[in-house]
Design a protein around this motif. Structure first.
Motif, PDB file in Angstrom:
ATOM      1  N   PHE B 320      45.128  57.658  72.435  1.00 50.42           N
ATOM      2  CA  PHE B 320      44.794  58.518  73.571  1.00 50.42           C
ATOM      3  C   PHE B 320      45.285  59.933  73.305  1.00 50.42           C
ATOM      4  CE2 PHE B 320      45.490  54.227  75.211  1.00 50.42           C
ATOM      5  CZ  PHE B 320      44.257  53.990  75.809  1.00 50.42           C
ATOM      6  N   THR B 324      44.483  62.766  78.309  1.00 48.59           N
ATOM      7  CA  THR B 324      44.224  61.476  78.961  1.00 48.59           C
ATOM      8  C   THR B 324      45.210  61.250  80.097  1.00 48.59           C
ATOM      9  OG1 THR B 324      43.633  60.637  76.788  1.00 48.59           O
ATOM     10  CG2 THR B 324      43.924  59.003  78.540  1.00 48.59           C
ATOM     11  N   CYS B 325      44.693  60.833  81.231  1.00 55.78           N
ATOM     12  CA  CYS B 325      45.555  60.427  82.333  1.00 55.78           C
ATOM     13  C   CYS B 325      45.902  58.961  82.122  1.00 55.78           C
ATOM     14  CB  CYS B 325      44.837  60.607  83.665  1.00 55.78           C
ATOM     15  SG  CYS B 325      45.709  59.800  85.011  1.00 55.78           S
ATOM     16  N   ALA B 328      44.724  56.581  84.853  1.00 56.73           N
ATOM     17  CA  ALA B 328      43.292  56.269  84.741  1.00 56.73           C
ATOM     18  C   ALA B 328      43.035  55.296  83.593  1.00 56.73           C
ATOM     19  CB  ALA B 328      42.490  57.556  84.533  1.00 56.73           C
ATOM     20  N   ALA B 329      43.732  55.493  82.468  1.00 51.98           N
ATOM     21  CA  ALA B 329      43.555  54.572  81.330  1.00 51.98           C
ATOM     22  C   ALA B 329      43.994  53.164  81.722  1.00 51.98           C
ATOM     23  CB  ALA B 329      44.358  55.062  80.122  1.00 51.98           C
ATOM     24  N   ASN B 332      41.473  51.507  83.946  1.00 50.46           N
ATOM     25  CA  ASN B 332      40.345  50.968  83.180  1.00 50.46           C
ATOM     26  C   ASN B 332      40.710  49.605  82.570  1.00 50.46           C
ATOM     27  OD1 ASN B 332      39.186  50.550  80.258  1.00 50.46           O
ATOM     28  ND2 ASN B 332      37.616  51.615  81.420  1.00 50.46           N
ATOM     29  N   LEU B 333      41.905  49.544  81.977  1.00 55.43           N
ATOM     30  CA  LEU B 333      42.344  48.287  81.358  1.00 55.43           C
ATOM     31  C   LEU B 333      42.476  47.171  82.393  1.00 55.43           C
ATOM     32  CD1 LEU B 333      44.996  49.893  78.998  1.00 55.43           C
ATOM     33  CD2 LEU B 333      43.052  48.536  78.207  1.00 55.43           C
ATOM     34  N   SER B 424      35.442  66.607  82.268  1.00 57.63           N
ATOM     35  CA  SER B 424      34.336  65.977  82.970  1.00 57.63           C
ATOM     36  C   SER B 424      33.601  64.930  82.128  1.00 57.63           C
ATOM     37  CB  SER B 424      33.364  67.036  83.446  1.00 57.63           C
ATOM     38  OG  SER B 424      32.866  67.730  82.324  1.00 57.63           O
ATOM     39  N   SER B 425      33.527  65.153  80.818  1.00 57.08           N
ATOM     40  CA  SER B 425      32.749  64.210  80.036  1.00 57.08           C
ATOM     41  C   SER B 425      33.490  62.892  79.818  1.00 57.08           C
ATOM     42  CB  SER B 425      32.380  64.806  78.684  1.00 57.08           C
ATOM     43  OG  SER B 425      33.522  64.876  77.873  1.00 57.08           O
ATOM     44  N   LEU B 426      34.785  62.914  80.026  1.00 56.22           N
ATOM     45  CA  LEU B 426      35.547  61.742  79.645  1.00 56.22           C
ATOM     46  C   LEU B 426      36.431  61.187  80.739  1.00 56.22           C
ATOM     47  CD1 LEU B 426      36.539  62.936  76.113  1.00 56.22           C
ATOM     48  CD2 LEU B 426      34.842  61.238  76.719  1.00 56.22           C
ATOM     49  N   LYS B 427      36.228  61.639  81.940  1.00 58.73           N
ATOM     50  CA  LYS B 427      37.135  61.158  82.960  1.00 58.73           C
ATOM     51  C   LYS B 427      36.339  60.758  84.184  1.00 58.73           C
ATOM     52  CE  LYS B 427      41.803  62.140  84.175  1.00 58.73           C
ATOM     53  NZ  LYS B 427      41.726  62.034  85.593  1.00 58.73           N
ATOM     54  N   GLU B 428      36.825  59.760  84.861  1.00 57.85           N
ATOM     55  CA  GLU B 428      36.149  59.306  86.055  1.00 57.85           C
ATOM     56  C   GLU B 428      36.329  60.322  87.163  1.00 57.85           C
ATOM     57  OE1 GLU B 428      35.767  54.996  88.128  1.00 57.85           O
ATOM     58  OE2 GLU B 428      37.579  55.615  87.109  1.00 57.85           O
TER      59      GLU B 428
END
Lengths: 162, 429
Positions: B320, B324-325, B328-329, B332-333, B424-428
């Motif tokens: 990561f 990366t937050c 948030a990671a 997702n897991l 924006s492209s990689l985060k919810e």
């Protein structure tokens, strides 16, 4: 309902079933044969599998409902499985997933009005080195971008119309 | 640098029987059937220090020593090829390149354990691997390397491939056995362990693909040679490491057991992408607690990773970057684990969605300090109280989050929003 499996397919499956240790070992193969010919597994498919395997319909259904690649509800001609696990997440799967929903005009779990695509999430496809990834039918697509998704959808749609 | 499992690997190429044999393939099997007693192979494997490559890392020799190889009646060797741990694709890489290694490894293991029937349980998504195995099995049978009276000896072994239809829980050994029998793949109660009562209630040994593929190399090279391949004192052999996440170069590489995380990231992964900094990693798949940039010198081996409260797992490194937050990671897991819970026991079925709910609250800026405390409490409630190891593994990332990124979690609460810059492209949203 049209015949779920042809007489030849049933003979072939019976031969396979006779060759294994326990008939129920082949439960996935039988369900997938039904799914291959019918698109999904209706109640009659569960019953047919039960007859072939010497099981009760309930014994078949508790397996059929467990696996996410066996469809117990109607699906489109092609099912799109978008990986939303961690490696794909790090490389932008959310953007891809959102884009798919927009261009198809459906939310996950739905089928397009022309019956072409059903959209579903999936856990890891083992394509972490090519993430973000998705599977349409038995084809794997990696390194997805919005542009690439558009091309893939056009090709896949054309194939169903051919 | 010694390559064992990937020595024949070339891009877009699958090794067939002739090429495999030209490069020393099936020599281990020939040697074993000609001059080795089964007990000698078992001893060699035990002495080699080989540990399970599927995630749990149990000593293969010790596992084999629990197996009643002299019991009469049917006994089974089952290869666990479910490989559904996010971040893991090593067994796919191995079967795409050189599938005969698994076949030879299984025949050798079966000979060592006095087993005559084997099954390979394969992840549904691996179409190419399935085709490769079917072909390798057919080739081996044709050449007398599999089937009745192998290489003219008294030993016979038949091998079947079972394709799954999805679901992470199938990697749990007893769930896998239920799946193989055509039952709903919920895990079974242990004891009895599979070694005593496994497939069709008969004694069964389960090993991972990579583990079994190492057996021919141990038989050929010997325990000491295999053990010496590792860079660490206590380690053994090589390892197939996965490189994924925010790296410039992703893929699967074979390196000695015990290379450092830093070497994997920089030399083999080409460094963190987009010129960003390394923030964290999952060292061995989704269920292994995080490590940070302070751990780049840690060796990728079982013992050194346990010393920093995580695990080697499958060796699938997921990196990561510094944008990366980690909340948030982790969310997702946790959504993955909550969805993949088989639903059999309450701590897992109901506990994991609850963890997701609390993490969603914190990530969206609605969390309170009480929610963070609740997360900690849930860790205690779920760990050790579930029927199988899925929930324990699932809580690994939460454990890592609370130990290593507590400040970042609390920052969400204090600011009432995610403190990380929006990417924006990689985060919810």
């Amino acid at each position: 309902m049209a015949e779920l499996l042809s007489a030849e397919e049933i003979i072939e499956l019976k031969g396979q079933i006779a060759a294994v240790h326990e008939p129920r070992e082949l439960i996935i193969e039988v369900l997938q044969a039904v799914q291959k010919s019918h698109g999904w597994v209706p109640d009659a498919g569960v019953k047919l599998a039960a007859e072939l395997l010497g099981l009760s319909p309930l014994q078949v259904d508790e397996v059929a409902t467990f696996y996410d690649k066996i469809y117990r509800s109607p699906v489109g001609r092609k099912v799109i499985h978008v990986c939303d696990s961690i490696c794909c997440w790090t490389r932008g799967t959310e953007l891809v997933y959102r884009h798919l929903q927009q261009v198809l005009g459906i939310v996950p779990g739905e089928t397009t009005s022309d019956g072409c695509f059903t959209l579903l999430p999936t856990c890891c496809l083992g394509a972490c080195d090519k993430s973000p990834a998705m599977r349409i039918g038995d084809r794997l697509y990696g390194e997805l971008t919005v542009e690439r998704v558009n091309t893939i959808l056009a090709d896949e749609r054309q194939e169903t119309e051919a | 640098m010694s390559q064992l499992l990937f020595k024949n690997r070339r891009p877009n190429h699958t090794v067939l029987l002739d090429e495999y044999r030209q490069n020393g393939g099936y020599q281990g099997l020939e040697k074993a059937l000609r001059e080795l007693q089964p007990a000698q192979i078992r001893d060699e494997v035990k002495a080699s220090g080989l540990r399970g490559r599927g995630g749990a890392g149990f000593s293969t020799g010790l596992k084999w020593s629990f197996f009643p190889f002299d019991a009469p009646g049917d006994k089974y060797l089952v290869c666990n090829g479910d490989e559904m741990e996010p971040g893991t694709f090593k067994d796919r890489a191995l079967l795409e390149a050189d599938p005969h290694q698994l076949v030879e490894g299984m025949v050798l293991s079966a000979y060592a354990l006095n087993i005559t029937t084997g099954y390979i349980f394969l992840r549904y998504a691996y179409d190419q691997c399935y085709a490769n195995l079917q072909r390798a099995i057919a080739e081996a049978k044709q050449a007398g390397l599999l089937g009745r009276n192998i290489l003219g000896s008294d030993f016979s072994f038949e091998l079947h491939v079972h394709r799954s239809a999805g679901r992470y829980i199938c990697g749990e050994e007893t769930a896998l056995l239920n799946g193989l029998e055509g039952k709903r793949p919920n895990p079974r109660s242990k004891p009895p362990f599979p070694a005593i009562k496994g497939l069709f209630a008969k004694p069964t040994v389960l090993n991972n693909i990579e583990t079994l593929a190492n057996i021919p190399h141990i038989v050929n090279g010997g325990a000491q040679w295999f053990s010496d391949l590792a860079l660490t004192e206590e380690g053994a052999g090589t390892k197939l490491y996965g490189l994924a996440g925010h790296l410039n170069n992703r893929g699967c590489v074979e390196l000695p057991m015990g290379v450092t995380i830093g070497e994997l990231v920089e030399e083999h992964g080409g460094g963190v992408w987009q010129g960003r900094k390394f923030k964290a990693c999952l060292p061995g798949g989704a269920s292994t607690p995080y490590l940070t940039a302070a751990h780049l010198d840690v060796a990728m081996d079982y013992v050194p990773l346990e010393a920093v409260k995580t695990r080697l797992g499958t060796g699938g490194l997921v990196v990561f970057d510094d944008q990366t937050c980690m909340v948030a990671a982790t969310l997702n897991l946790m959504r993955f684990f909550a969805r993949e819970s088989c639903g059999w026991c309450t701590p897992c079925r109901d506990g994991l969605p609850m963890v997701c709910w609390v993490l969603e609250k914190i990530e969206s800026g609605q969390g309170t300090v009480d929610d963070v405390a609740m997360l900690r409490e849930l860790l205690g409630h779920i760990n050790g109280r579930s029927f199988c190891a899925l929930a324990l593994g699932a809580m690994g990332p939460v454990d890592g989050l609370l130990r290593l990124f507590e400040e970042e979690v609390l920052d969400h609460v204090k600011k009432g929003r995610c403190p990380l810059p929006r990417n924006s492209s990689l985060k919810e949203s």
